[in-house]
Design an enzyme around this catalytic site. Structure first.
Site, PDB file in Angstrom:
ATOM      1  N   SER A 135     -24.653 -27.287  -4.702  1.00 50.68           N
ATOM      2  CA  SER A 135     -23.493 -28.148  -4.901  1.00 50.68           C
ATOM      3  C   SER A 135     -22.240 -27.318  -4.676  1.00 50.68           C
ATOM      4  CB  SER A 135     -23.499 -28.697  -6.336  1.00 50.68           C
ATOM      5  OG  SER A 135     -22.280 -29.329  -6.658  1.00 50.68           O
ATOM      6  N   TYR A 148     -23.890 -28.370 -15.498  1.00 49.67           N
ATOM      7  CA  TYR A 148     -24.271 -28.608 -14.108  1.00 49.67           C
ATOM      8  C   TYR A 148     -23.915 -27.396 -13.244  1.00 49.67           C
ATOM      9  CZ  TYR A 148     -24.800 -31.091  -9.653  1.00 49.67           C
ATOM     10  OH  TYR A 148     -25.198 -31.480  -8.397  1.00 49.67           O
ATOM     11  N   LYS A 152     -26.535 -25.140 -10.962  1.00 51.89           N
ATOM     12  CA  LYS A 152     -26.393 -25.028  -9.509  1.00 51.89           C
ATOM     13  C   LYS A 152     -26.021 -23.606  -9.087  1.00 51.89           C
ATOM     14  CE  LYS A 152     -27.721 -29.103  -8.410  1.00 51.89           C
ATOM     15  NZ  LYS A 152     -28.985 -29.292  -7.668  1.00 51.89           N
TER      16      LYS A 152
END
Length: 225
Positions: A135, A148, A152
């Site tokens: 990402s 998150y 990632k």
């Protein structure tokens, strides 16, 4: 005919990729956790593709899925670890232990489970490309999405280290798909997510790019067009 394996294929990017690869007459093996969405995908793409329920956080379920895939279609030529979740927007200290554990279980440990289940067969055969979806938040940060970002960034490191371990003929590539209008993006951006392109539009350009990847790109952090 190339064999493509996709995790998290019941919505968003995973579903768009499964449909797009099938349209190109490539063999698709895919998994997800929503029975209704899996049934819909299986009906839409038909045979000879293999669509099965599999929670990537459960190593036994992943092993069973891998056994079915390898028995029917053999090792994948392109393995795409797409399955991922995001926690509700919140400062890190307000993220619950359960939510933090769940995102690590899916986004990081799930990838490990899939790699352990499929890599030995890919290595024995001597070729294959592994793409672990990262990402923009795997290479930068933003407030209220720290869990998150953590997972990632972990995908970036895991994949680049894996690339150093793989034998010739195989590759591991961390891929930033860009900003796409998906349920996950809407959970962060709200209505502003609609300003970005759809998963289907993304897949139309991403699929040729994915099929062009070679072992020479192993370990390179790439961004989809």
């Amino acid at each position: 005919m190339q064999h493509i394996l996709i995790t998290g294929a019941t919505r968003g990017l995973g579903r768009a990729l499964a449909l797009g690869f099938a349209e190109k007459q490539l063999t698709v093996s895919a998994c997800g956790t929503s029975p209704e969405a899996l049934a819909s995908l299986a009906t839409e793409i038909g045979e000879p593709h293999l669509i099965r329920a599999c929670d990537v956080t459960d190593p036994a379920r992943v092993a069973d899925f891998a056994a079915a895939v390898l028995d029917r279609h053999g090792p994948p030529d392109l393995l795409i670890n797409n399955a991922a979740i995001i926690t509700p927007n919140a400062p890190l200290w307000e993220t619950s232990e359960a939510d933090f554990s769940r995102i690590v279980d899916v986004n990081l440990k799930g990838v490990h489970h899939v790699l352990r289940a499929f890599l030995p067969a890919m290595i024995d055969r001597g070729h294959g490309i592994i793409v672990n979806l990262s990402s923009g938040w795997g290479r930068s940060t933003a407030p209220e999405v720290a869990p998150y970002c953590c997972t990632k960034w972990g995908i970036e490191g895991l994949t680049r280290a894996l690339a150093q371990e793989l034998p010739p003929g195989l590759a591991a590539i961390p891929l930033n798909p860009g900003i796409i209008d998906t349920d996950m993006l809407r959970s962060c951006f709200g209505g502003d997510a609609s300003a970005h392109r759809s998963a289907a539009d993304w897949a139309a350009t991403a699929i040729p790019f994915l099929l062009s990847l070679t072992p020479a790109q192993s370990g390179q952090p790439l961004t989809a067009p």
